[in-house]
Each structure stands twice: as C-alpha cells, then as structure tokens.
Scaffold this motif. Structure first.
Motif, PDB file in Angstrom:
ATOM      1  N   THR A 158       7.018  -8.247   0.285  1.00  0.00           N
ATOM      2  CA  THR A 158       6.649  -6.831   0.252  1.00  0.00           C
ATOM      3  C   THR A 158       7.047  -6.105   1.537  1.00  0.00           C
ATOM      4  O   THR A 158       6.984  -4.873   1.584  1.00  0.00           O
ATOM      5  CB  THR A 158       5.136  -6.639   0.015  1.00  0.00           C
ATOM      6  N   LEU A 159       7.474  -6.853   2.554  1.00  0.00           N
ATOM      7  CA  LEU A 159       7.971  -6.199   3.768  1.00  0.00           C
ATOM      8  C   LEU A 159       9.128  -5.259   3.450  1.00  0.00           C
ATOM      9  O   LEU A 159       9.322  -4.244   4.132  1.00  0.00           O
ATOM     10  CB  LEU A 159       8.420  -7.253   4.790  1.00  0.00           C
ATOM     11  N   SER A 160       9.890  -5.593   2.410  1.00  0.00           N
ATOM     12  CA  SER A 160      11.033  -4.746   2.067  1.00  0.00           C
ATOM     13  C   SER A 160      10.596  -3.369   1.580  1.00  0.00           C
ATOM     14  O   SER A 160      11.403  -2.427   1.579  1.00  0.00           O
ATOM     15  CB  SER A 160      11.892  -5.429   0.999  1.00  0.00           C
ATOM     16  N   ILE A 161       9.337  -3.225   1.171  1.00  0.00           N
ATOM     17  CA  ILE A 161       8.849  -1.915   0.718  1.00  0.00           C
ATOM     18  C   ILE A 161       8.858  -0.905   1.861  1.00  0.00           C
ATOM     19  O   ILE A 161       8.868   0.303   1.626  1.00  0.00           O
ATOM     20  CB  ILE A 161       7.440  -2.049   0.098  1.00  0.00           C
ATOM     21  N   LEU A 162       8.911  -1.383   3.097  1.00  0.00           N
ATOM     22  CA  LEU A 162       9.030  -0.474   4.239  1.00  0.00           C
ATOM     23  C   LEU A 162      10.248   0.439   4.103  1.00  0.00           C
ATOM     24  O   LEU A 162      10.260   1.571   4.610  1.00  0.00           O
ATOM     25  CB  LEU A 162       9.141  -1.274   5.546  1.00  0.00           C
ATOM     26  N   ILE A 163      11.279  -0.038   3.409  1.00  0.00           N
ATOM     27  CA  ILE A 163      12.530   0.708   3.275  1.00  0.00           C
ATOM     28  C   ILE A 163      12.385   1.879   2.305  1.00  0.00           C
ATOM     29  O   ILE A 163      13.018   2.924   2.470  1.00  0.00           O
ATOM     30  CB  ILE A 163      13.653  -0.221   2.765  1.00  0.00           C
ATOM     31  N   ALA A 164      11.551   1.710   1.292  1.00  0.00           N
ATOM     32  CA  ALA A 164      11.540   2.644   0.165  1.00  0.00           C
ATOM     33  C   ALA A 164      11.086   4.066   0.507  1.00  0.00           C
ATOM     34  O   ALA A 164      11.754   5.028   0.105  1.00  0.00           O
ATOM     35  CB  ALA A 164      10.692   2.070  -0.966  1.00  0.00           C
ATOM     36  N   TRP A 180       0.824  -1.209   0.000  1.00  0.00           N
ATOM     37  CA  TRP A 180       0.000   0.000   0.000  1.00  0.00           C
ATOM     38  C   TRP A 180       0.860   1.262   0.000  1.00  0.00           C
ATOM     39  O   TRP A 180       0.357   2.363  -0.234  1.00  0.00           O
ATOM     40  CB  TRP A 180      -0.948  -0.009   1.202  1.00  0.00           C
ATOM     41  N   PHE A 181       2.159   1.128   0.274  1.00  0.00           N
ATOM     42  CA  PHE A 181       3.054   2.293   0.223  1.00  0.00           C
ATOM     43  C   PHE A 181       3.373   2.713  -1.211  1.00  0.00           C
ATOM     44  O   PHE A 181       3.887   3.807  -1.431  1.00  0.00           O
ATOM     45  CB  PHE A 181       4.390   1.980   0.922  1.00  0.00           C
ATOM     46  N   ILE A 182       3.115   1.846  -2.181  1.00  0.00           N
ATOM     47  CA  ILE A 182       3.557   2.110  -3.551  1.00  0.00           C
ATOM     48  C   ILE A 182       3.026   3.440  -4.096  1.00  0.00           C
ATOM     49  O   ILE A 182       3.803   4.211  -4.686  1.00  0.00           O
ATOM     50  CB  ILE A 182       3.188   0.934  -4.473  1.00  0.00           C
ATOM     51  N   PRO A 183       1.732   3.772  -3.937  1.00  0.00           N
ATOM     52  CA  PRO A 183       1.284   5.086  -4.421  1.00  0.00           C
ATOM     53  C   PRO A 183       2.023   6.249  -3.766  1.00  0.00           C
ATOM     54  O   PRO A 183       2.338   7.244  -4.442  1.00  0.00           O
ATOM     55  CB  PRO A 183      -0.207   5.105  -4.053  1.00  0.00           C
ATOM     56  N   ALA A 184       2.337   6.131  -2.471  1.00  0.00           N
ATOM     57  CA  ALA A 184       3.062   7.197  -1.780  1.00  0.00           C
ATOM     58  C   ALA A 184       4.481   7.323  -2.319  1.00  0.00           C
ATOM     59  O   ALA A 184       5.000   8.434  -2.503  1.00  0.00           O
ATOM     60  CB  ALA A 184       3.087   6.930  -0.275  1.00  0.00           C
ATOM     61  N   VAL A 185       5.132   6.185  -2.589  1.00  0.00           N
ATOM     62  CA  VAL A 185       6.485   6.209  -3.132  1.00  0.00           C
ATOM     63  C   VAL A 185       6.497   6.910  -4.487  1.00  0.00           C
ATOM     64  O   VAL A 185       7.410   7.692  -4.799  1.00  0.00           O
ATOM     65  CB  VAL A 185       7.036   4.776  -3.268  1.00  0.00           C
ATOM     66  N   GLY A 186       5.485   6.654  -5.296  1.00  0.00           N
ATOM     67  CA  GLY A 186       5.403   7.310  -6.597  1.00  0.00           C
ATOM     68  C   GLY A 186       5.335   8.820  -6.462  1.00  0.00           C
ATOM     69  O   GLY A 186       5.969   9.554  -7.235  1.00  0.00           O
ATOM     70  N   ASN A 187       4.583   9.294  -5.488  1.00  0.00           N
ATOM     71  CA  ASN A 187       4.463  10.738  -5.289  1.00  0.00           C
ATOM     72  C   ASN A 187       5.789  11.369  -4.886  1.00  0.00           C
ATOM     73  O   ASN A 187       6.160  12.429  -5.393  1.00  0.00           O
ATOM     74  CB  ASN A 187       3.401  11.037  -4.223  1.00  0.00           C
ATOM     75  N   VAL A 188       6.503  10.751  -3.959  1.00  0.00           N
ATOM     76  CA  VAL A 188       7.737  11.378  -3.477  1.00  0.00           C
ATOM     77  C   VAL A 188       8.892  11.224  -4.467  1.00  0.00           C
ATOM     78  O   VAL A 188       9.936  11.864  -4.304  1.00  0.00           O
ATOM     79  CB  VAL A 188       8.148  10.837  -2.083  1.00  0.00           C
ATOM     80  N   ILE A 234       3.102   8.456   6.167  1.00  0.00           N
ATOM     81  CA  ILE A 234       2.984   8.444   7.630  1.00  0.00           C
ATOM     82  C   ILE A 234       1.677   7.789   8.063  1.00  0.00           C
ATOM     83  O   ILE A 234       1.646   6.965   8.988  1.00  0.00           O
ATOM     84  CB  ILE A 234       3.097   9.878   8.180  1.00  0.00           C
ATOM     85  N   VAL A 235       0.588   8.138   7.379  1.00  0.00           N
ATOM     86  CA  VAL A 235      -0.711   7.553   7.721  1.00  0.00           C
ATOM     87  C   VAL A 235      -0.699   6.042   7.492  1.00  0.00           C
ATOM     88  O   VAL A 235      -1.104   5.248   8.356  1.00  0.00           O
ATOM     89  CB  VAL A 235      -1.836   8.206   6.894  1.00  0.00           C
ATOM     90  N   LEU A 236      -0.211   5.636   6.322  1.00  0.00           N
ATOM     91  CA  LEU A 236      -0.195   4.213   5.981  1.00  0.00           C
ATOM     92  C   LEU A 236       0.782   3.426   6.845  1.00  0.00           C
ATOM     93  O   LEU A 236       0.539   2.252   7.148  1.00  0.00           O
ATOM     94  CB  LEU A 236       0.162   4.031   4.506  1.00  0.00           C
ATOM     95  N   LEU A 237       1.876   4.069   7.254  1.00  0.00           N
ATOM     96  CA  LEU A 237       2.834   3.378   8.117  1.00  0.00           C
ATOM     97  C   LEU A 237       2.169   2.952   9.418  1.00  0.00           C
ATOM     98  O   LEU A 237       2.367   1.829   9.907  1.00  0.00           O
ATOM     99  CB  LEU A 237       4.027   4.290   8.410  1.00  0.00           C
ATOM    100  N   THR A 238       1.345   3.825   9.967  1.00  0.00           N
ATOM    101  CA  THR A 238       0.622   3.492  11.199  1.00  0.00           C
ATOM    102  C   THR A 238      -0.326   2.314  10.975  1.00  0.00           C
ATOM    103  O   THR A 238      -0.380   1.377  11.777  1.00  0.00           O
ATOM    104  CB  THR A 238      -0.174   4.708  11.689  1.00  0.00           C
TER     105      THR A 238
END
Length: 327
Positions: A210-216, A152-160, A187-191
C-alpha cells in the motif's frame, strides 16, 4: 453423501464470509490500465483498440467481483459489518465507488449516457462513504497509530477523481466541491501517514504494497486539475512532480516487496502507477513535451508488467485456495 454436501456448504459460506472488499482493487487496477492505454493511444496517435479490449475484460472482472461481494452482503451481512468495523479494511470501502467513477471516465467517449449513470451512482456513493469513513475516524472508535497506512488515502483519491468525468458532464461546481475536500484530506492524511511511517513500527507485511498509494493522490489531483483549470500552471506542475517524487520513494522500498507473501493488497501497486502514467500523457499533450510522453510510456510498460503478474498470481492464489481465508 448428505454429510459431504453439508461440509461443502459450510466451506462455501466460510469462503464467502472472508470474501474481502479489497477485491475491488482489481477493478481499479484494470480500469487504470484501460485509461493509461487510452492515454497512450491518444499520445502516440494510435488506433483505440487495445484499450477497448482491456475495458471489456475490466468490466467482466469487476462484474464478477461486485457479484461476489453482493452475494456476501446478502448471505452474511454480519461479515460486511465486521469489515466496516475493522480499523484497516474500512478505508477500502470507497474502492467500490471509485470503480464506478472510473467506469464513467472509461465510457465517457464511448457511451456518454452510460458514463453519466456510472458517474452519478459513483459520486453519490463516494460522497456517502467518504463522510461515513471520515466520521468514523473522528468519532469515538479506538483508532491507534499502527492502524494508519497509505490505504487511508483511498477516500481522498475517490473525491479528486470526480472532476475528470464530472466537468465534461456539466457538474463543475460539484466537481470543485469533491476536489477541494479530497485535496484537503490528502494533505492532512499525508502528514499523519508520514509520521506513522517514520516514527513508528514498520507496516505489517500485507500492507507494505500500500506504500504505492502515496503516488495516487498527486497524480489524480493533477489530471483533475487540468479539467478544472484552463491550464495546469505552477500548481499543476507541483502536483505532477510530487507524483514522480513519491514514485521514486516507493522504488526505494521495492526490495521489501520481495520478502512478503502475496495478498490482494498487492493490487495497490497497479492503480497509482496507472494514474501517474495518465498524468504524464496529459502533461505531454498540454505542454507538447516528448520527454513526458516517453515517461508515460515507460510507466505504462511497468504497469502492464505489474498487472500481468498480479493477474497470474491472483489466479494461482484462487486455485490454491489462498484467498478468502481467515486472517
């Protein structure tokens, strides 16, 4: 003879129907390797040769992936719609726009005009997909806690990612807009994701990588921040160190990776490591830190090994017909 041709056609359509959007993660991983190699070449004052060769290979692979998915959209559009309605796969659609933005970053010092085209196309699609995905999340679809994953972080990564080429191309205000949105939703999704990981059932086997996406997100945020701000400062240091923290957390889960079968989701291991390697080289140059240059080099070595394994294992899975099968 006609019967065998019909069967062959049905098999081809079935394979195409199950051609997943997660294939674009291959392009992300390869372009991440390209940019990490370029960062290492600059960091160690080496000729820009290896990264150029990997960029060419990345473009070929990404073009093949894009052609396959375009063919799917034309031949079996209902299958694309089904992926969009899927509570997990929907988060992977921004990998399409992210790949375009990464192409713009890769081509920026080589062919600025082409980089400009890829950046505009990728940013427009990224903005539309991010709004559509987030709108779907907060709409009336029946998402449940088990559907949550680091994907679920993927859309946020695209933005930054947008500011890395956006600022040099002169789109500073628009870059700030995308960075702000990506940072907030990270930040919201991390919580939400940490709550799901700690207090609910473990991730299904296919989603464990996909746990590794936490790093991105923190790693990419740091690189973008260096383009938006005159100096990284304390905020930049926090972002970079968060990337290292999440990398160490993911390392504690590596033994779990050995117990799950290979799937395209394994490509999630590649881009986050690439982002952290690049961030390390960027900080090394900004701060004159030999330690961070060595860290970036070590991460690049890990990334190269991971990519080599993923390319081999993906090729083997294609030969064996293990990919593009019903789940």
């Amino acid at each position: 003879m006609a019967g065998s041709q019909t069967i062959g056609s049905e098999v081809a359509v079935s394979r195409l129907e199950h051609y997943p959007v997660t294939f674009f993660a291959i392009g992300m991983g390869m372009l991440g390797l390209t940019l990490a190699l370029r960062a290492a070449e600059h960091g160690w004052h080496l000729p820009v040769t290896t990264s150029g060769a990997v960029l060419a290979l990345s473009c070929v692979l990404l073009a093949a992936v894009a052609f396959g998915y375009l063919l799917k959209a034309i031949k079996v559009p209902g299958a694309v719609a089904a992926e969009w309605r899927h509570p997990v796969k929907i988060a992977f659609f921004p990998t399409v726009s992210i790949s375009s933005i990464l192409l713009s970053i890769a081509f920026l010092p080589l062919v600025p005009g082409l980089a400009h085209f890829f950046w505009i196309a990728g940013t427009l699609v990224q903005g539309g997909l991010a709004l559509a995905v987030i709108g779907s999340w907060i709409g009336h679809r029946p998402f449940q806690t088990p559907h949550l994953s680091p994907a679920w972080f993927i859309p946020a990564v695209g933005n930054v990612l947008v500011p890395i080429a956006g600022v040099p191309l002169g789109y500073t205000d628009l870059s700030w807009l995308f960075f702000s949105a990506g940072l907030m939703f990270w930040i919201v999704l991390l919580t939400l994701v940490m709550n799901r990981l700690v207090f609910h059932d473990p991730l299904p086997g296919r989603l464990v990588p996909t746990l590794s996406i936490l790093i991105a997100p923190p790693a990419v945020c740091f690189v973008s921040w260096t383009h938006l701000s005159t100096e990284p400062g304390a905020f930049g240091q926090i972002l970079l160190d968060l990337g290292y923290v999440f990398f160490l957390i993911v390392l504690t889960q590596v033994p779990r990776f050995r117990t799950i079968p290979f799937a395209l989701s394994w490509w999630a291991l590649s881009f986050p490591v690439a982002a952290l390697s690049i961030a390390s080289f960027v900080h090394a140059q900004a701060a004159g830190s030999d330690a961070h240059r060595l860290i970036g080099t070590g991460l690049l070595a890990v990334l190269a090994a991971v990519i080599a394994f993923l390319l081999f294992r993906t090729g083997l899975a294609i030969v064996r017909g293990e990919i593009c099968q019903p789940e």
